[in-house]
Structures are given as structure tokens and as C-alpha cells.
Write an enzyme that holds these catalytic residues in place. Structure first.
Site, mmCIF file in Angstrom:
data_model
loop_
_atom_site.group_PDB
_atom_site.id
_atom_site.type_symbol
_atom_site.label_atom_id
_atom_site.label_comp_id
_atom_site.label_asym_id
_atom_site.label_seq_id
_atom_site.Cartn_x
_atom_site.Cartn_y
_atom_site.Cartn_z
ATOM 1 N N ASP A 508 0.869 -1.177 0.000
ATOM 2 C CA ASP A 508 0.000 0.000 0.000
ATOM 3 C C ASP A 508 0.907 1.228 0.000
ATOM 4 O O ASP A 508 2.087 1.132 0.357
ATOM 5 C CB ASP A 508 -0.891 -0.041 1.245
ATOM 6 C CG ASP A 508 -1.818 1.156 1.329
ATOM 7 O OD1 ASP A 508 -2.388 1.526 0.289
ATOM 8 O OD2 ASP A 508 -1.950 1.710 2.426
ATOM 9 N N ASP A 707 -1.518 -1.001 5.943
ATOM 10 C CA ASP A 707 -1.763 -0.538 7.311
ATOM 11 C C ASP A 707 -3.197 -0.111 7.570
ATOM 12 O O ASP A 707 -3.524 0.318 8.666
ATOM 13 C CB ASP A 707 -0.841 0.649 7.627
ATOM 14 C CG ASP A 707 -1.308 1.933 6.947
ATOM 15 O OD1 ASP A 707 -1.876 1.840 5.838
ATOM 16 O OD2 ASP A 707 -1.104 3.012 7.528
ATOM 17 N N ASP A 711 -6.961 -2.450 3.569
ATOM 18 C CA ASP A 711 -5.990 -3.472 3.196
ATOM 19 C C ASP A 711 -6.331 -4.839 3.782
ATOM 20 O O ASP A 711 -5.734 -5.840 3.398
ATOM 21 C CB ASP A 711 -4.580 -3.074 3.680
ATOM 22 C CG ASP A 711 -4.118 -1.753 3.086
ATOM 23 O OD1 ASP A 711 -4.331 -1.561 1.877
ATOM 24 O OD2 ASP A 711 -3.551 -0.931 3.820
#
Length: 819
Positions: A508, A707, A711
Site C-alpha cells: 500500500d 496498514d 488493506d
């Protein structure tokens, strides 16, 4: 019965339970608590506390079904589980009576604290087994677990039960082990107690262990009945044979060959082998259950994002209702600081909403009439009315919950490997034991039957896969401790096994590659304007603003030494920027649309703004008294450690892919600077999960690092999920590996740890199988025709123990591994 609730005085033997779910709670661990009737009650979660506060008397006491006494649930030392119910007892005697024949004591008890209607249960070892209610797995006998835990469910009752069994049996096994080993080392225990009584003392110590560990025999029997041989088959056969053999030796010592007696003429009994094996296996089970207990935390963390109630507006009145009561088309009010209850659309009012759980982006999004809002996101500033569009299981949050639960139920490859080994190993050992029995019975010296029985028991004991059961959990336990010291938290063996083989790492952007918060990066004045003056005016305007980027601009001005003044006549223009007066000067800060409304021509600043936007920054124009004064840019900065980490990961042979909900221009700008191989921008949580599945379908092993709540599905779907410890709780709970400091270089350390751990596990498995492979023929009596040696069951038990010691010692080497 007097109420003896735990308040502030706790002794070593005091039990403090959550009166709602029965979980033992550390009163000093900072968990939720409540006061009632002058007593303090402690809870494992806020959900249990809420249930208790709503109806304290429903949870204060329970009736012992055996003797009828009233038991204080908060301090009950004895508790058991039956068909999903938690049963409390006044003494261990009552508990044993109940567990021997539950049906005789259940009577007209109320229905258990059931899971939500329609909940299905599955076996953690055999996910193909699905049932409509709790029970035992027909294949392995393990307790079935709910496929979808509730938000306020307590701990796994089997975990609580096995921990209690371990606390009782461990001292008994240790005592009998010291007595038996001490006697063989020459300590005069038998002389003190008396040779005849010595065996009965061991019998008295071992029998409670066998009784308390009876679930293992139940699983072994289930494996035989269902023709699915596994480690429980050998554990039940080996320990059961040793225990029965010892009873026969104790009651009829004349049936056994004289040469099997030791130098003191003591009756050969192997109660200590039975007790030690069972307790070692029980220890491994508690470790495994503790790891599985955490798998439901991710789902509970997701469920906690949604509020418990919503404020419904109907017929001019407002009322708080449960989420289950909401229907499509209901009008709901969302106030500042509240979570959006369900998916819907804003119909009145405006606000900024923190959608980081969906997009992963730290900047709240401004919402006006006609804009979509998602259940579970956080309303920041304003109040608005919304129309519910998706409720119940149709909400985005509910779909994410379902995706995480589905991925977490997937089968661990290491367990599949163990099952394949057991399919061949277990039947082979049983066949060898039977052949040894027959060979000695037909060909052995008199008394042939006794020799045959000793050989068969020795084979079953030495082949008991205790070391095999410890091979993985011991290495994982040591590795997790070593990883924690290096800032790498490991969930289970599956994560380490798979991470050692990963080909592709998906990352990410926000909070993983970047710091996860906007900061001031550029302040460029127009010709003839002082940079400090321009920045000071802009910060003065933003000080009174609720704009998501205001804090970054004010903080940036203070860091650069620009004085932050006070503004007046402040006005926010939704979607465009802010205007106001500072020291009598008209100041505006916003995008090109705001400048056009104010008839301000940016001139050369427009080209510079495009260049900054191409770098992934948010550029804003500053105008003073109707003239362009400069340009301010804000961005989520790349972490200082990220470039070196990306280079190191490339050096390890990993392909790096970025998947982010951010805009494509911003994502590509960051990827270009870092040398990332592939970029997917503007993706949803479902898209991230689909990307993981696509890469896995290509035959690649995929790790996902992120995080945010957005996700979580991809983290659970990937072969290995890696969460930043500074991110959302649900991301941490969905991941197999967590980096405590949110430092991407931790992935490099995690890879080294994974490779070392898997190598260690393979060594442990080698030790375990070498002992079994070499020991089984010896126990069967292969040396007897040549050397006249017959392996005694006590030697077999010692060899089994030695294999376990070798495994433990080898696993401890991981503590010194340099990462």
C-alpha cells in the site's frame, strides 16, 4: 453462598473471570471493568462489559448442575463447556461428575448463549466440515468453531478448558517423571516408599492425567472410526497401551519376562511415559489454540468499526435504533464524531468524513448532498442527513468482514503436509507394531505373549509423534520471540513458511511507503512577495479552517518560523478553498476554481502547480488583495527508510507492486521515485483482493504489506499479510506478520527470520523422523536375534523424550540468529 468478587486484593490462587463469557482476566491488565453492588467486575472486552451493565443479575451467579449450589461466576475456579454452554461448578468433584455424564445433570437448563441465528461451525483442521451447530469434528474429534465470530464473543472455550487441564496435569506429570527418573539414577525413592507401593504411587499420579487428557483418546478413537489416521491415532494408541501395560504389570507382574525387571527387581511400569507424553502434547495444543484464538480478532476489530445504533429520523422525530432495525430508504442523522452506520447517500448538510478505512488515505473527504458515504467511516466535523442504501450483510464493511473470514478459514499448507505424512506414517507404525507382536508371539522365547506385548508397546511409544508435534510450535515460539526483539511480530508458522517462498510483494502507499499524514512540502511565493509573509497569511487563514489540510499548513508554517496570525471574516467555500481577512488584507487559499471565482489569474504559478501535482502533491494557490501571492503544496511524504528498503527487497529477488486507493498521478509519482515495478491506483478493498488472487493464479507466491482497514481483505487473501504496527488494528489482526515500528526495512528482517525458521523446522522434523525411523525397528526387536537385546518400553520412552529434547534444543538456537 457469599459473593467473593475480586476487587483489589488478589492472591496467587484467586481466579478472576469475566462473568459474561467466563474468560479469566488479569485485573491489572487495564481491561474494561464495572462497579455493581459494591464490587468490581473485570471483563475481557467492552462487549462483555456492556452486556453485564445492561443486566448485572443475569451474569452474577450460576447454579452448579450437580449439587445445586449457587456459584459466583466472577470467581468460579471450575468451569466446563457443554454444547456451547458454559457450566460453573463449586468443586472439581462436581465438574468430574458432570463431564462423565452431562445428560444426567442438564435437566431443563436454558438455551446456551448462542451465536447469531444461522451461524455455522467448522473444524479448524478440516474446513470442509461445516455444521449448523456446535459439536466435534467427525474426522479428528476437535471442537468445531464458529465460521464467523460475533463482535463480543468471548475466548474459545476449548482454549480456556485446555489451559485449565494443563495447569492441573503438568505438576502431576513432573512429579511422576522425577520419581521414575530419580529411581533409575540411583536415588532411593523406591526404598523410601517401598518397591511394591512405588508403582501404585505412580499409578495414583498418572491416572488423573489420563482422565483429564481423555479428549485426546476421544480424538484418537474418532480417527480410527472415521479411517482418517493422524497424530491422535498414535498418541491414543501409544499412551493407552503404555498405561494399560503398566496396570497389567502392577496387578500381575508374573506375566512379564523376568529380564525386563531392573536391577532392584522392580515391576516394570511406564506410567511416567504416559503422563509426560500426554502433558507435552497438551502443551502443544494450548500453544496452537492460543494462535488460533487470535484469528477471530481481525473480524471482531472490523465489526467494532460499525456503531451499535443509528439515529433514525421518521415523521419529524429522531430516535436511536439498533442497526438490525434499519431498512433501505431510512433517513439517518450522523452527528460530528459519530461513525456512519450503513452505506448510503447524503441528502442534506455537509461535512468531512474520514474514509481511511476504505481508501487508506489520511485526508478526510468533504461530503455534500448527493455524495456517497460508507458504513464504518468516521464523520469529522459537520452534521448531515443520509438515506440508507445498503444495510445488513450488503454494506461494504460487511463484505470486507466476509472476505477476511473466508481467507482466514483457508487451509494452512504446513497442516496439509503433516496430514500427508500422517496418512502413511501412522498406518505404517501400527502395522509394524502388529507385525512385531505376531513375530514375537510365534517365534519368540517363552513367555512369548509377554515378549510380544512388550515389543508392540515399545514400538507405539517410541513412534508417538510428540517431537513431530513440537517441531513446528517450538521453532515458531522461539522465532516469534526473536522477531519481537527485531520489531517483527509473527502470528503463526504459516506466515513464516509462506514468506520464505514469496515472489511478489504488494505494498500500500499511505502509511506503508509514506508517513500516512499530510505535511507541508513547498511554499513558493510570487514575484515581489516574501515567502515568510505569504506562508504566514495562508497559515493564519487555515488556523480557523476545518479543511483537512489546514493542520499540515499551520504546522509547516510554525516549523519554518513564519508567524501565524489571527484571521477575521473567515469563510469556507466547499470543494474550492477558504477566504478571509488577515490584518485588514483579503486573503484566499484554494484551487484554480476558487481563483477563477475571485477573478485572480495565477499566471506562471499555474504551470508550477501542474508540475507539483505531477509529483503527487496537492497544490493550492494563495491570493492577497485580489492578486496571486504564491503557491503552497502539501503531500504525504515518503518515509526516510523506504528507498533503502525497496532496494534491499529488490536485491532479495522480490517484485514490488504498489496497490493504492490514491489518485493515479500521485501513485505513479511516488512509484517512479522509488523504482517500484508496477502500479495499481484508485483501487478499492475488493480490487486489492482481486489483484492478490490474479497474481496467485499466475502461480506466484504473494505477500501484501499495508496498514489500513481497506488493506484487510488483501492482507488475509495473500499468502502472507504484513501489517504496519502503526496502522489500523484490523490490518494488524488480519496479517500474519506485523512490523512494530511501521518500518519497511522490517520486511527484510522478516524474510531472513522466515528462512532461518523454516530451516530450523525442517531440522526438527528430521530429528523427529530419524528417532522414529531408527527407534521403531529397535523397539520391534530387530537386534534380538544377533545381540539378544530387546528395547524396553522405558528405553523407548527415554528415546521419545530425547527426540523432544533435541527438537527443543535446536529450536532455541533461533534466539541467537542475526537479522
Amino acid at each position: 453462598m457469599a459473593h467473593a468478587h475480586a476487587d483489589h486484593h488478589h492472591t496467587s490462587d484467586t481466579v478472576t473471570r469475566d462473568p459474561v463469557c467466563g474468560m479469566t482476566v488479569d485485573p491489572d491488565a487495564g481491561k474494561p471493568r464495572a462497579e455493581h453492588d459494591g464490587h468490581s467486575f473485570h471483563f475481557c472486552s467492552e462487549g462483555c462489559r456492556s452486556k453485564f451493565v445492561a443486566d448485572p443479575e443475569a451474569y452474577r451467579t450460576a447454579k452448579d448442575p450437580v449439587c445445586g449450589m449457587t456459584v459466583d461466576r466472577a470467581t468460579a475456579a471450575w468451569m466446563s463447556k457443554h454444547e456451547g454452554q458454559r457450566i460453573y461448578f463449586c468443586s472439581p468433584g462436581c465438574q468430574e461428575k458432570f463431564e462423565a455424564d452431562p445428560a444426567a445433570y442438564m435437566g431443563d437448563r436454558p438455551a446456551p448463549e448462542a451465536m447469531p441465528k444461522g451461524t455455522q461451525y467448522t473444524c479448524p483442521m478440516h474446513p470442509e466440515i461445516v455444521r449448523d451447530g456446535p459439536g466435534d469434528c467427525p474426522i479428528c474429534g476437535m471442537a468445531l468453531e464458529p465460521m464467523m465470530p460475533s463482535a463480543d464473543s468471548g475466548p474459545n472455550p476449548e482454549y480456556v478448558d485446555f489451559k485449565r487441564r494443563l495447569w492441573i496435569t503438568a505438576p502431576l506429570a513432573l512429579t511422576i517423571f522425577l520419581l521414575e527418573m530419580g529411581a533409575h539414577l540411583g536415588l532411593p525413592f523406591a526404598d523410601w516408599i517401598g518397591h511394591s507401593a512405588f508403582g501404585w504411587v505412580q499409578f495414583a499420579l498418572a491416572t488423573p492425567v489420563v482422565w483429564i487428557c481423555r479428549p485426546f483418546f476421544k480424538r484418537g478413537w474418532a480417527s480410527i472410526v472415521n479411517r482418517s489416521p493422524n497424530m491422535w491415532t498414535l498418541i491414543a494408541l501409544g499412551t493407552g497401551a503404555a498405561y494399560l501395560f503398566s496396570i497389567v504389570s502392577l496387578l500381575a507382574p508374573g506375566l512379564l519376562p523376568a529380564q525386563l525387571a531392573d536391577g532392584m527387581g522392580m515391576t516394570p511400569v511406564y506410567f511416567e511415559a504416559t503422563a509426560v507424553i500426554l502433558v507435552l502434547v497438551l502443551t502443544g495444543q494450548v500453544m496452537e489454540l492460543a494462535a488460533r484464538e487470535r484469528t477471530g480478532d481481525a473480524i471482531r476489530a472490523l465489526m467494532d468499526l460499525a456503531p451499535k445504533t443509528a439515529r433514525r429520523v421518521k415523521d419529524g422525530r429522531e430516535e436511536d435504533v439498533e442497526l438490525d432495525a434499519l431498512r433501505t430508504g431510512d433517513i439517518l442523522r450522523v452527528r460530528p464524531g459519530e461513525s456512519v452506520p450503513v452505506d448510503g447517500v447524503v441528502i442534506e448538510g455537509h461535512s468531512s468524513v474520514d474514509e481511511s478505512m476504505i481508501t487508506g488515505e489520511p485526508v478526510p473527504v468533504e461530503k455534500v448532498a448527493g455524495e456517497d458515504v460508507t458504513g464504518g467511516t468516521l464523520n469529522k466535523t459537520g452534521s448531515f442527513l443520509m438515506e440508507a442504501r445498503n444495510v445488513g450483510d450488503d454494506t461494504t464493511l460487511a463484505r470486507i468482514v466476509q472476505m477476511v473470514a473466508s481467507a482466514q478459514r483457508s487451509r494452512a499448507p504446513i497442516q496439509a503436509m503433516a496430514d500427508r505424512v500422517a496418512e502413511y506414517f501412522v498406518p505404517a507404525v501400527v502395522v509394524v507394531a502388529l507385525l512385531a507382536f505376531l513375530a514375537w508371539w510365534v517365534l519368540g522365547p517363552e513367555p512369548a505373549l509377554s515378549y510380544a506385548f512388550v515389543a508392540a508397546v515399545s514400538v507405539l511409544i517410541i513412534a508417538c509423534p510428540c517431537a513431530l508435534g513440537l517441531a513446528t510450535p517450538m521453532s515458531i515460539m522461539v522465532a516469534t520471540g526473536r522477531g519481537a526483539n527485531a520489531g517483527v511480530l509473527i502470528r503463526d508458522a504459516e506466515a513464516l513458511e509462506r514468506f520464505a517462498k514469496v515472489d511478489v510483494l504488494i505494498v500500500d502507499k499511505t502509511g506503508t511507503l509514506t508517513e500516512g499524514r499530510p505535511t507541508l512540502t513547498d511554499a513558493e511565493p510570487a514575484d515581489g512577495v516574501e515567502a515568510a509573509d505569504m506562508l504566514s497569511l495562508a497559515a493564519a487563514l487555515e488556523r480557523g479552517s476545518e479543511h483537512p489540510l489546514a493542520e499540515a499548513i499551520v504546522a509547516g508554517a510554525e516549523e519554518r518560523g513564519a508567524p501565524v496570525r489571527q484571521s477575521s471574516a473567515f469563510d469556507s467555500v466547499t470543494g474550492k478553498g477558504v477566504t478571509g481577512e488577515v490584518d485588514g488584507r483579503k486573503v484566499a487559499l484554494g484551487n484554480a476554481a476558487l481563483m477563477a471565482d475571485l477573478a485572480v489569474t495565477p499566471g506562471p504559478l499555474a504551470d508550477r502547480a501542474k508540475a507539483l501535482q505531477a509529483e503527487g502533491k496537492t497544490a493550492m494557490f494563495v491570493a492577497v488583495d485580489g492578486r496571486p501571492a504564491g503557491l503552497i503544496a502539501v503531500a504525504d511524504r515518503v518515509k526516510e527508510t523506504t528507498p533503502a528498503a525497496i532496494r534491499a527487497l529488490h536485491h532479495l529477488g522480490l517484485r514490488i507492486v504498489m496497490a493504492t486507493g490514491d489518485a493515479e498521478a500521485t501513485a505513479k509519482a511516488v512509484a517512479k521515485d522509488l523504482g517500484i515495478d508496477e502500479v495499481h491506483a484508485g483501487v478499492s478493498p475488493e480490487d486489492k483482493g482481486a489483484l492478490v488472487r490474479k497474481l496467485r493464479a499466475e502461480g506466484l507466491s504473494v505477500a501484501m504489506a499495508g496498514d489500513g482497514v481497506n488493506d484487510a481483505p488483501a492482507l488475509a487473501e495473500a499468502d502472507v499479510g504484513i501489517a504496519m504496527g502503526t496502522g489500523a488494528d484490523v490490518a494488524v489482526e488480519s496479517a500474519g506478520i506485523t512490523l512494530v515500528k511501521g518500518d519497511l526495512t522490517g520486511i527484510v528482517r522478516a524474510r531472513k527470520l522466515a528462512e532461518a525458521t523454516m530451516s530450523n523446522i525442517r531440522q526438527n522434523l528430521f530429528f523427529a523422523f530419524v528417532y522414529n525411523t531408527a527407534g521403531v525397528p529397535l523397539a520391534a526387536g530387530i537386534l534380538y536375534p544377533v545381540f539378544g537385546l530387546l528395547l524396553s518400553p522405558i528405553v523407548a520412552a527415554a528415546a521419545m523424550s530425547l527426540s523432544s529434547v533435541s527438537v527443543i534444543g535446536n529450536a532455541l538456537r533461533l534466539r541467537a540468529k542475526k537479522l
